[in-house]
Every structure is written in C-alpha cells, then in structure tokens.
Design a protein around this motif. Sequence first.
Motif, short mmCIF file in Angstrom:
data_model
loop_
_atom_site.label_atom_id
_atom_site.label_comp_id
_atom_site.label_asym_id
_atom_site.label_seq_id
_atom_site.Cartn_x
_atom_site.Cartn_y
_atom_site.Cartn_z
N GLY A 397 23.40 -18.97 -40.86
CA GLY A 397 24.29 -20.03 -41.31
C GLY A 397 23.69 -21.41 -41.28
N LEU A 398 22.37 -21.52 -41.14
CA LEU A 398 21.71 -22.83 -41.04
C LEU A 398 20.52 -22.87 -41.99
N ALA A 399 20.25 -24.05 -42.53
CA ALA A 399 19.08 -24.24 -43.37
C ALA A 399 18.52 -25.64 -43.12
N THR A 400 17.23 -25.72 -42.92
CA THR A 400 16.55 -26.99 -42.69
C THR A 400 15.55 -27.22 -43.81
N GLY A 401 15.48 -28.46 -44.32
CA GLY A 401 14.57 -28.69 -45.43
C GLY A 401 14.32 -30.14 -45.73
N PHE A 402 13.70 -30.36 -46.87
CA PHE A 402 13.37 -31.71 -47.33
C PHE A 402 13.22 -31.69 -48.84
N LEU A 403 13.44 -32.84 -49.45
CA LEU A 403 13.25 -33.02 -50.88
C LEU A 403 12.19 -34.09 -51.09
N THR A 404 11.20 -33.77 -51.90
CA THR A 404 10.18 -34.75 -52.28
C THR A 404 10.05 -34.73 -53.80
N GLN A 405 9.68 -35.87 -54.37
CA GLN A 405 9.54 -36.00 -55.81
C GLN A 405 8.16 -36.54 -56.11
N GLU A 406 7.42 -35.82 -56.97
CA GLU A 406 6.07 -36.28 -57.30
C GLU A 406 6.10 -37.66 -57.93
N LYS A 407 7.03 -37.87 -58.85
CA LYS A 407 7.18 -39.18 -59.45
C LYS A 407 8.22 -39.96 -58.65
N PRO A 408 7.88 -41.16 -58.14
CA PRO A 408 8.86 -41.91 -57.35
C PRO A 408 10.15 -42.12 -58.13
N LEU A 409 11.26 -41.94 -57.45
CA LEU A 409 12.55 -42.17 -58.08
C LEU A 409 12.75 -43.67 -58.30
#
Length: 863
Positions: A397-409
């Motif tokens: 019931g748990l998820a750990t993560g991250f979001l990264t974007q190659e092109k800066p938002l």
Amino acid sequence: MVKAFLTAFFYLGFCFSFCLAQESIFSGKIIDSVTGDYISGAHVFIPNTSYQTYSDSTGTFILPDLPLGYWKLKAFASGFEMKELELRLTKSTENMDISLEPKTSFAPIQKSISGKKLEKTVALFIASFLGIEDPKNSPHISLVNPEALIFENKGKEIQVSSEEAVYFQNSETGYLVTTYFEPFILEKQNFKPVADYVYFELDPNSKEDREAIRTKQLRLFENSAEYQMIRLLSGETEAFTPAPQPKVFYGDQPGEYKLTFNQPTSTTLPNGQQVSFSYTGEELALKSNGAPVFPDQLKIDGEIEPNSPIFYLPSNFEGEKILRLKNLEKTAEGLQERIYVHTDRGYYWPNESILFKAYVRYGNVAFMDDLSKVLHVELLDESGYQILHRVFRIENGLATGFLTQEKPLTRGNYILKAYTAWSTNYGDDGAFHQPIQILDWDDFPPQTVLESESTGVSFFSNKQSYGPNEKVVLNIMAQNDQGKPIISNLSVAVLDLNQTQPFWEPQGISEALALQKPSLDLESFANESEFGITLEGMVYDLDQRPIGSDVELLINGLEEKIELKTGPDGRFILPDRQFEGEFEIAMKATSRVGRTSKSLEIQPFGVDITLPRFDYPKPVIASNNFLSKEEIASGLGMDEILMEEAIIESTRENKVGPMPYGTPTNVVDPSTLQLNGDTQQFLFLLSSQIPGMTVRGTPPSVSFRGGEPLVLINGVPAAQAGTPVINVLSRINVFTIERVEVVRGLVTTLGDQGRNGVISIITKTGPAYDEAIIANMNSFQSFKFEGFPSAEELKDQIDAANRPGQIQRPVLYWNPNLVTKESNLSERIEFMTGKVAGPMWIEIRGISEFGEPIYGRFLINGN
C-alpha cells in the motif's frame, strides 16, 4: 469467548503486519576473505523462503523487505564455500559485510555419459532428489539446468554433485526453486538429500493460470504445519485432540507471537494424514504466517510433507491472506483504492526533482494482493496536457518515488495526478490531484499563514532555537488516543522558510483516504488491476488510420523477442512487464497496406477523469537572490567551473534556397530526435530544442510571441498565421522532415503573417524521401521508456535532497520511510539547518497501524 478473543487478537495482528510490517533493509558487501576483493553475482538468501538477492558489480547486496526478527542467512558464490550467518534484525536498516572463503578443492572429474544413458542418469537424479519413483508422473516439475550436474564414478556407483545452483520449476505452485545440495550416491534408496532451497515466485502467464496456481497453493497451505499453527493462534481447537488450550502472547518483534499449548496435540489434515505437534522450550515462537521463528523448535510426528520441498511452498508464504480473500465477497466498496500523495513541497524551481510518498488505502485490506501493484503519476499543465508520466511499484500500500524532467519546466502552474488502473474504474474519485507551481529563479512563494495542527503524531526537539549550519535532532512520536506509541509508516519533510513556503492542500490525507460507498457494479469496470507495467501499441497507415498488422518486438536488444497480431483497430497490449530503470523496445509492423507508422507507450488510464480547477497563489519577487553567481561558485567542487550561459545551435547546409525570413534563429535536425511517428510527440521534442518555444494544452498549441507562428513547408506558407501548428504538421509524415528552421521573433518581410514568428519545414526529396518511408515501413523503430525506479535511484535522490552544505536547500530534510514502533517512545531524525538561521516548517503524513491517516504540521525556530 476465549476463541473469539484469540481470533480477534490474531486477525488484528495479521492486518497490522499486512499493512505496516516491520521490515529491515539488510545490506552489505560480499568480500573475498583472502584477497579482500568484492565478489559480484553472489547469492544471498534465507533458506526455505523467498527472501533472496544477488551482489552487484561492486559486491553490494540489498535485501529490502526482510521482516525484523531472527533469521538464518546464507551466502554463496561460484568458487567459494557456502557461508551461514545468524541474524537478529531489530532496526529498519542493518548493514553487514560477508566474507567468503575460496574453495580449496577442485570439482570432481565428470563421468563421460552421453545420449540416452545421460537422459536416464538425469531422470534417476530427479527421481532421487524429489523422492519419487518416476519423474514422468510429476510433469509439472522440471529441471531447468541439467548441465550443472556433475556425475562421478565411485566404484560401481555414481555420485552426483554440482558446483553451482540447480534450478527446478514447479508450474503448479508457480515457483522457481534454487537448490544447493551436498553430493550423494544415485543408487541409494529412501534417502533425503541434504540441501538448501530458496523460492522465486514466477509471474503467471494468464489470469486463468493465476487462479489455478492459487488453488494449488491453498490446498498445500491447508495441509501445512504453518496453517495448523495459525489455527492454534486463532483459537480453532475443535479438530485437535487432546484439547490444546492455546495461549498467545506478543513476540520479541512486531509480527512475531509466542504460543503455548498442551502437548502433544494431534489433528487430521485435509489430505487424511494424521500428525501431532509438540515443541521444545517453554513457548513456541511463531511468525505471523505460522512459521516457527526457530524451525528446529517445532516437533512433528507424522509425514506432513512426504516429498521434496520443491513440491511445496516457502516458509514465508502468506497463505492466511489468500484464505481470507477466498471467503470474502468482492464488492466495489471492498475493492476500492484511495490514494494520497505527500510531496516534499509544493513550490519548485527549474531542474529540481519532485520527491513524493504515496499512500494507497483499500476498502478491505485482505484484497491487497489482488489489487494494484503499479502507481501512475503524471504531471499536467493547467489545461490537462500530460507533460510527464511515470510508474512506480506499490508495495504494502505504499509507493516512494520522484519525478524529473530532462527539459526544465517553464514557470507556471501544474497538477500532479496519481492513480492506479483499478482506481480509475471509480470515475472522478479514482485519482488524486495536487497543485504544484514552478517558479522562476527570481520568484519567491507568497507568504503563507502558518497554523500548526496534529492528529496522531507529535515531536520534541533537542533545543528551543537553532543557528545557521547547526544540527537539529527531532524525535517523532506516533500515538493513540491514550498517548501510547503505535506502529506507523510516515513521510517527513522539513522546509526552510527562508527559501520556500508551505503549499496549500486542496485535499488532506484524511479526506483523500476516506473510504467511499460507491454505487457501482463490478461488471461495469473496464480496467483490471495492474501487476506490472502495461505497454500499449498502435499501428497506422500513412493517413493515420489504425490498421491490423503483424508486430515484432525486441526487448532490450535481443533479451526477448515477441511476435503478435494487433486487432482490427491497430491496437495491442503488452501487460504486466517488470522493467526497472530505462528499457528499450524495438518495434516492427508489417501490414497488407505496406507503409505504416507506429506508436508505443506506457498505457495511461483515467483520461476521462475530470481535472479539478485550482486557484494558484501568485509568486512574489524575491527580496534577495539566494542563488547569485558568487554563491553558486562558492559551492562548486574542485573539478567544477561556472560557465556563462550559452545557446548551442545546430546548423546544416540549406538545399532549398533563400527564405523570406533570412537567417533562422534555430535549426533542428529531426534525426537527432527519438521520433515515434506521432505528430504531438514530434512537436514536444521540437520545443525541447528551441529556447522560448512553448507547447501546452490538448490539442497542443504553440506560442512564440503570444500566438501561433506561421508554418512554411519548403518555403511556402501552409496556412494563415494563427492556424494551429498541430493542424498543419498532422498532414506531414514526420520521418520525411529533413530539418526545421525557426524564427522566434517578428519577420517583417512576411508582413502581418510573420507577426508571431515562423516554423519552416524543409522535407526530404527524391531517394532520401523514399528511403525515409521505406525505413519507417520495413525496419525496427526504437522506443525508450523509464520503468520502475530502482532502490539505488530512490536512495540517490533522497541522499541528494538531504545533503548538507548546498546553497539552495528549500527542503532541509526529506524522509519517506520513517517507521515508528510500539516498543519505542519515538523515532529520531537529524538534519542540518540552512546557511541562514530562521524558521522551519515540519510536514508529517502517514498511516497508523490501524490503517488510519495521521498527520502533523509544526513550526520550529520561529522566534
């Protein structure tokens, strides 16, 4: 009354360990005891369980989900002696290096056997090892690597041994069983080999296979010693004689119990076998699934497992969960999934990762294993256009993560959307939405009204106030209404209010995880639960109409080859893939129409879910630029230098001739882009190469100077200025584009048509055009994706977020994996303050042992 109490006692304990099992990340390095070198490929495992891992190229191994308590662990590598260790895991992270002794003896000389005689000898080994008369009577058991066997003459007898692991697959139980055994004589009768066994659960090929395997597993579990111990733990004593009168106590670790009963006591198993149980010592220590903590402590009179362990289940098999599931009615209410995501903050600057912890609450926790194992997280702009889509494993019931974007938002307002394939069946309630803002470097979040609040969680600090670059020690407590410590799983973020501000939550954790009473029929649900990544492919003709096709897929080069047919709608699905990190799939489509275009993506769900509207705060101009060139330079490492900003432009010989706009601002070569044939994908990849080009919305719109630019094709206007660029580009096969020239400013020579700039498409001609079409039709097209992040990736992101000494540290501390225990008053965390002393804001989210949301917001160092 006693039975009812024991049943409730054990059921609650089962649910707690089910949701918040106290686990340790056990890690270390495997080392050659003689040379001190690290050993790669070493097998580290707990015998008779499914807990296992291998060391990597640096000798590092990680067992990420090993429950706390006592274990016997073994380590083996080719050319080294097997090593056995006793572990008593008491902390959430444990580290131990393991030294292996090189073998001093050589492998025996292999007996020369070939042809049918070899087949008979291998069959004799299988029969002896499995304790059966004829392997043909057990077709569901197969020896995977017979070449690992070494046959040696011992007088008139044959001895069998192996210098490496031997693998058996059991298609009925769904396990691949790794074995290490001591040499033995084949002709010896009524003999049980001395061996270690470790289990790996295979993915079923279909839903039908999954059900058949589950049925077999349940039948085996109901005839196991573990299940009989569970019956005694829960007070089911009617089938035992004499009456055992069990008493149950909590064990030394969460998820462990101590059992006493009048011994010996006997029962008849469902298969008709009669057995009796007794134990040594004053009490029998058991794990939550009924397995003895110390296997030698439980004494069994009668053959409860007459054949090899390869026929049965690992000792850590959670059969009680499946039994409860079997007896529960499946309803939309009981199967619902509610989602909440705790991000490390709400304001970000370009190039920063978005770190998060996701909590999934179930209508009935017993259904957890049948529900989603994949969390989808998307980043959308305000219009709902998907900018980023990644998937993450859900465990307990748990998820750990991250979001990264190659092109800066770019600066603006965004929405983080989280859902599972199954949760989208519940309509607008099936996704969680959180607003997020990306700021310019000279922006600062507006001042927020800070109001502390808490439900079920509190803290105390080692000091009242802190200066710059000073260690802070906080003790986090999770408590019930009586103030007693409880088990909980938390995520903690500490913000430096000199550098950022808290972001408001339109939906708090209690509201987001509140169970609903849906008026839905399960038969109306369109999406099934995902147990792995689902890939969706499409094949089109050159007019972008879906067509039926034969498809060939190459997974990660030649790692796996798949051939399939699409439906008449050109669509195919590749479900339940367990990819970790970056993976690549090459796709080829062959159709009767000849020329095709293709697309392949990680399948998104919930496109029909209504996107909420949020009132975003307006950033303010920062009173001081905390990222000046001097400050950035002061934080550089020895091998780093600060360079002036530069725009790198690609150039190519112009074969079309002079253009009305003169020299372009940018030139892009499409061969440098990872194209999949989709026009929208091409447009977004193009924008990543052109500073100042903004693409957003659905369908996407392009803006240079506040409006859609004019599109030229080979120097000729394709439409009036202001016509959506996507409408023009949709008429073109993107693989036929030789280059794109762009002018972002006003083009006076084009009059009013050039007011918003120009996108000029130069297409291939002659043989080059034909080659592009043929290449697209007949060759493999490569698609790259990001699968589940690895444990190493997650650790690196968390370590980077918590690294002191950085100039920019809006988040002073981020911990998505803080677990509190009922045996401890508090859990200690440490971090360093920023370079300027000031107020700090603590955000805590989590779930208690009862599955209830808990949270807290606190201000420290505010004076």
